[in-house]
Design a protein around this motif. Structure first.
Motif, PDB file in Angstrom:
ATOM      1  N   LYS A 166       1.783 -11.359   1.049  1.00  0.00           N
ATOM      2  CA  LYS A 166       2.561 -12.276   1.882  1.00  0.00           C
ATOM      3  C   LYS A 166       1.759 -13.524   2.232  1.00  0.00           C
ATOM      4  O   LYS A 166       2.289 -14.632   2.257  1.00  0.00           O
ATOM      5  CB  LYS A 166       2.990 -11.545   3.155  1.00  0.00           C
ATOM      6  N   LYS A 167       0.453 -13.351   2.463  1.00  0.00           N
ATOM      7  CA  LYS A 167      -0.389 -14.486   2.851  1.00  0.00           C
ATOM      8  C   LYS A 167      -0.858 -15.314   1.655  1.00  0.00           C
ATOM      9  O   LYS A 167      -0.952 -16.536   1.722  1.00  0.00           O
ATOM     10  CB  LYS A 167      -1.626 -13.986   3.615  1.00  0.00           C
ATOM     11  N   HIS A 168      -1.177 -14.621   0.550  1.00  0.00           N
ATOM     12  CA  HIS A 168      -1.855 -15.308  -0.554  1.00  0.00           C
ATOM     13  C   HIS A 168      -1.043 -15.379  -1.840  1.00  0.00           C
ATOM     14  O   HIS A 168      -1.486 -16.002  -2.811  1.00  0.00           O
ATOM     15  CB  HIS A 168      -3.187 -14.597  -0.854  1.00  0.00           C
ATOM     16  N   GLY A 169       0.145 -14.729  -1.887  1.00  0.00           N
ATOM     17  CA  GLY A 169       0.901 -14.715  -3.125  1.00  0.00           C
ATOM     18  C   GLY A 169       0.163 -13.942  -4.196  1.00  0.00           C
ATOM     19  O   GLY A 169      -0.644 -13.059  -3.904  1.00  0.00           O
ATOM     20  N   ASP A 170       0.405 -14.275  -5.475  1.00  0.00           N
ATOM     21  CA  ASP A 170      -0.218 -13.498  -6.559  1.00  0.00           C
ATOM     22  C   ASP A 170      -1.365 -14.235  -7.250  1.00  0.00           C
ATOM     23  O   ASP A 170      -1.788 -13.841  -8.340  1.00  0.00           O
ATOM     24  CB  ASP A 170       0.841 -13.111  -7.596  1.00  0.00           C
TER      25      ASP A 170
ATOM     26  N   GLU B  91     -12.399  -3.921 -11.802  1.00  0.00           N
ATOM     27  CA  GLU B  91     -11.295  -3.036 -11.469  1.00  0.00           C
ATOM     28  C   GLU B  91     -10.250  -3.739 -10.606  1.00  0.00           C
ATOM     29  O   GLU B  91     -10.572  -4.324  -9.574  1.00  0.00           O
ATOM     30  CB  GLU B  91     -11.842  -1.812 -10.720  1.00  0.00           C
ATOM     31  N   PRO B  92      -8.995  -3.688 -10.992  1.00  0.00           N
ATOM     32  CA  PRO B  92      -7.937  -4.268 -10.149  1.00  0.00           C
ATOM     33  C   PRO B  92      -7.597  -3.356  -8.984  1.00  0.00           C
ATOM     34  O   PRO B  92      -8.086  -2.221  -8.903  1.00  0.00           O
ATOM     35  CB  PRO B  92      -6.747  -4.380 -11.112  1.00  0.00           C
ATOM     36  N   MET B  93      -6.757  -3.829  -8.091  1.00  0.00           N
ATOM     37  CA  MET B  93      -6.241  -2.974  -7.019  1.00  0.00           C
ATOM     38  C   MET B  93      -5.350  -1.906  -7.616  1.00  0.00           C
ATOM     39  O   MET B  93      -4.718  -2.102  -8.650  1.00  0.00           O
ATOM     40  CB  MET B  93      -5.423  -3.817  -6.028  1.00  0.00           C
ATOM     41  N   ILE B  94      -5.310  -0.744  -6.974  1.00  0.00           N
ATOM     42  CA  ILE B  94      -4.486   0.351  -7.481  1.00  0.00           C
ATOM     43  C   ILE B  94      -3.018  -0.073  -7.575  1.00  0.00           C
ATOM     44  O   ILE B  94      -2.290   0.346  -8.486  1.00  0.00           O
ATOM     45  CB  ILE B  94      -4.648   1.613  -6.599  1.00  0.00           C
ATOM     46  N   TYR B  95      -2.576  -0.959  -6.679  1.00  0.00           N
ATOM     47  CA  TYR B  95      -1.186  -1.430  -6.719  1.00  0.00           C
ATOM     48  C   TYR B  95      -0.924  -2.287  -7.954  1.00  0.00           C
ATOM     49  O   TYR B  95       0.189  -2.352  -8.453  1.00  0.00           O
ATOM     50  CB  TYR B  95      -0.848  -2.216  -5.451  1.00  0.00           C
ATOM     51  N   GLU B  96      -1.962  -2.958  -8.438  1.00  0.00           N
ATOM     52  CA  GLU B  96      -1.779  -3.776  -9.633  1.00  0.00           C
ATOM     53  C   GLU B  96      -1.589  -2.912 -10.871  1.00  0.00           C
ATOM     54  O   GLU B  96      -1.076  -3.389 -11.894  1.00  0.00           O
ATOM     55  CB  GLU B  96      -2.979  -4.702  -9.827  1.00  0.00           C
TER      56      GLU B  96
ATOM     57  N   LEU C 252       9.137   4.943   0.259  1.00  0.00           N
ATOM     58  CA  LEU C 252       7.802   4.489   0.653  1.00  0.00           C
ATOM     59  C   LEU C 252       7.155   3.741  -0.513  1.00  0.00           C
ATOM     60  O   LEU C 252       7.190   4.212  -1.652  1.00  0.00           O
ATOM     61  CB  LEU C 252       6.950   5.708   1.028  1.00  0.00           C
ATOM     62  N   LEU C 253       6.587   2.582  -0.207  1.00  0.00           N
ATOM     63  CA  LEU C 253       5.988   1.762  -1.262  1.00  0.00           C
ATOM     64  C   LEU C 253       4.589   2.301  -1.599  1.00  0.00           C
ATOM     65  O   LEU C 253       3.597   1.972  -0.948  1.00  0.00           O
ATOM     66  CB  LEU C 253       5.892   0.304  -0.808  1.00  0.00           C
ATOM     67  N   LEU C 254       4.525   3.131  -2.613  1.00  0.00           N
ATOM     68  CA  LEU C 254       3.248   3.679  -3.068  1.00  0.00           C
ATOM     69  C   LEU C 254       3.000   3.256  -4.512  1.00  0.00           C
ATOM     70  O   LEU C 254       3.957   3.038  -5.269  1.00  0.00           O
ATOM     71  CB  LEU C 254       3.272   5.213  -2.992  1.00  0.00           C
TER      72      LEU C 254
ATOM     73  N   ILE D  40      -4.581  -6.597   6.366  1.00  0.00           N
ATOM     74  CA  ILE D  40      -4.908  -5.182   6.551  1.00  0.00           C
ATOM     75  C   ILE D  40      -4.264  -4.344   5.454  1.00  0.00           C
ATOM     76  O   ILE D  40      -4.797  -3.311   5.055  1.00  0.00           O
ATOM     77  CB  ILE D  40      -4.446  -4.695   7.942  1.00  0.00           C
ATOM     78  N   THR D  41      -3.124  -4.759   4.955  1.00  0.00           N
ATOM     79  CA  THR D  41      -2.422  -3.991   3.922  1.00  0.00           C
ATOM     80  C   THR D  41      -2.207  -4.858   2.692  1.00  0.00           C
ATOM     81  O   THR D  41      -2.304  -6.097   2.741  1.00  0.00           O
ATOM     82  CB  THR D  41      -1.057  -3.499   4.426  1.00  0.00           C
TER      83      THR D  41
END
Length: 527
Positions: free
Chosen positions: A517-521, A17-22, A61-63, A510-511
């Motif tokens: 931002k830290k790891h890119g895609d 399962e991917p992240m919901i944002y994906e 809001l970024l949802l 955390i988000t």
């Protein structure tokens, strides 16, 4: 009794399962909220215009934008990949005590008439909730012998910190400000050192004698050296290795002789409910992890709860507010000038108190004692079975002391014979449908540790199943070690986290936005 069964052909659900944002697709909606009716707009006006600019968002809001069906499927997939305590055999969580939580208690906690009460309602409108806290406190007082309890702590560690704060307030009230040191023991819960240290105390740690009992001679030496700088002792009894300290009365007397206080960590009271009490041991404070001992779910700062009990001379230092009853109504008492203050908002985790009260009332006094008897019986039965497994030993084996509610075992022999240790066993046991396995707190004083706690809710079938599964894995270690070393093979995820990453805050996020931002895609499954 049900028949024990080792699930050799088990495989956990795996949805990748991917992240919901994906799964987010711009413009997709789960629910189309209808436009506000004209008459409502006319009645209330432009609500948004009444807000100050400082609280208005400059961008949407970024949802995640996902339709309702796929949101439902996503979270069902995640729940299928998780193995909760009601799905599997979880008796391995020694010192953390996983036990069955009765459904009746869950139903009571979820009753809207209780669950939808707001903690900021006036006392006159929440008399039932305040009565619940008051009456559960009476049960805690009877079980422990202490004179008052606070349910504000969000868990065991929080309760120990609360106890350290009470201890500091007590010494300060006596103008005894030089007391800056506490004593603990190496097999007490680690919070018995960490929480007082967080509260500002230095920590002296005692090691056991040759039988695994906290060394009384070492205590005497430490107390004499620390003298009037000793604030108190924080100790777990029985300790994490399942051995009860029979010298507790001598420990209490020695610490009291120099003006120190005694704190009893009874987070896990499954061995002695209705059998022994903190008061008769002579201690000044104690706490229970309500979620460990009284049949409620685990969880820190949310569904957990730590119940801190004190003797009468310490009650004035408890955190605000206490729950009182004047013979007519229940109320929250904030007028306590010598309290050390607030520990956190409100009066405690009400849902947990409801479950625990329900659990205690269902059992009654005799039932609580029976829980303790069965817990000790279960543990000693399982101990006999497990010690027949080749490669498995036990801390302080052969010392002649009957273990209480848990044991700390050791795979040291297996490690020497095969190169396979407790972390490898932990991974392989997942392949048989058992997700829970606990080694030990750190540092590992006992080599290659394993800590099991088969408390009262486990049947003989559960004990046999866990024993049989461990024996299968131990036999594999001798006969086919590679299958153990390369495990897990049948879990939802076969990719183990790199332990070095877990110790590197620079790699944490955390988000979701912080993660990108830290790891890119590079870790995205859907691009």
């Amino acid at each position: 009794m049900s028949k024990p069964y080792v699930r050799t052909n088990f495989h956990e659900a795996r949805w990748d399962e991917p992240m919901i944002y994906e799964l987010s697709t711009p413009g997709t909606r789960g629910i189309l909220v209808p436009e506000v009716e004209d008459e409502i707009v006319e009645a209330v006006g432009d609500v948004a215009a009444a807000l100050p600019d400082s609280v208005k968002r400059s961008a949407p809001l970024l949802l995640p934008e996902v339709d309702q069906k796929h949101v439902l499927a996503h979270y069902i997939h995640l729940t299928q990949e998780a193995m909760g305590s009601n799905l599997s055999n979880d008796l391995s969580e020694g010192t953390c005590t996983m036990k069955y939580n009765p459904r009746l208690s869950e139903a009571m906690a979820l009753n809207p008439n209780f669950a939808e009460v707001h903690p900021e309602q006036p006392d006159s409108t929440i008399q039932g909730t305040l009565e619940l806290f008051y009456k559960f406190e009476q049960i805690m007082k009877e079980v422990s012998g202490m004179d008052r309890f606070s349910f504000q702590p969000g868990g065991g560690n929080h309760a120990v910190y609360c106890g350290a704060s009470v201890m500091r307030a007590y010494h300060a009230s006596r103008k005894d400000d030089k007391r800056d040191t506490i004593i603990t023991t190496i097999f007490s819960h680690p919070c018995d050192a960490a929480a007082p240290n967080t509260a500002g105390y230095k920590v002296v740690t005692l090691y056991p004698d040759e039988k695994g009992i906290p060394d009384y001679e070492a205590l005497k030496k430490a107390v004499d050296e620390i003298g009037d700088h000793l604030a108190g002792i924080f100790m777990t009894n029985p300790e994490d290795i399942g051995i009860y300290n029979p010298n507790i009365d001598k420990f209490v007397e020695k610490v009291h002789s120099v003006g120190g206080l005694v704190y009893y960590d009874q987070a896990n009271a499954n061995a002695f409910l209705g059998v022994v009490r903190a008061r008769e041991a002579g201690v000044d404070m104690c706490h229970f992890n309500v979620h460990k001992t009284f049949g409620t779910p685990h969880g820190g700062e949310g569904p957990a709860n730590g119940a801190l009990g004190v003797r009468e001379f310490l009650t004035k230092f408890l955190p605000l507010p206490t729950i009182e009853f004047d013979g007519d109504k229940y109320y929250r008492d904030y007028d306590r000038p010598e309290s050390f203050g607030k520990l956190r908002e409100y009066i405690g985790t009400a849902g947990v108190i409801m479950r625990a009260y329900s659990w205690a009332m269902m059992h009654g006094a005799e039932g609580l004692r029976m829980c303790a008897n069965i817990s000790v019986l279960n543990n000693n039965y399982l101990e006999k079975k497990l010690l027949s497994i080749k490669g498995l030993g036990e801390a302080f084996l052969g010392n002649g002391i009957t273990r209480q509610e848990q044991c700390r075992y050791s795979w040291e022999e297996l490690k020497k014979d095969t190169g396979i240790g407790t972390d490898d066993i932990n991974k392989r046991i997942n392949d048989y449908g058992i997700p829970w396995y606990w080694a030990s707190h750190h540092p590992w004083v006992i080599p290659e540790p394993m800590t099991l706690e088969p408390c009262e809710t486990y049947s003989k079938c559960d004990l046999e199943e866990y024993f049989m599964t461990l024996k299968v894995v131990a036999d594999e270690a001798y006969e086919n070690p590679e299958v153990v070393l390369s495990a897990p093979h049948k879990s939802a995820s076969h990719d183990l986290a790199n332990p070095e990453d877990l110790d590197d805050p620079a790699k944490w996020a955390i988000t979701w936005r912080a993660f990108l931002k830290k790891h890119g895609d590079k870790y995205l499954k859907v691009k």
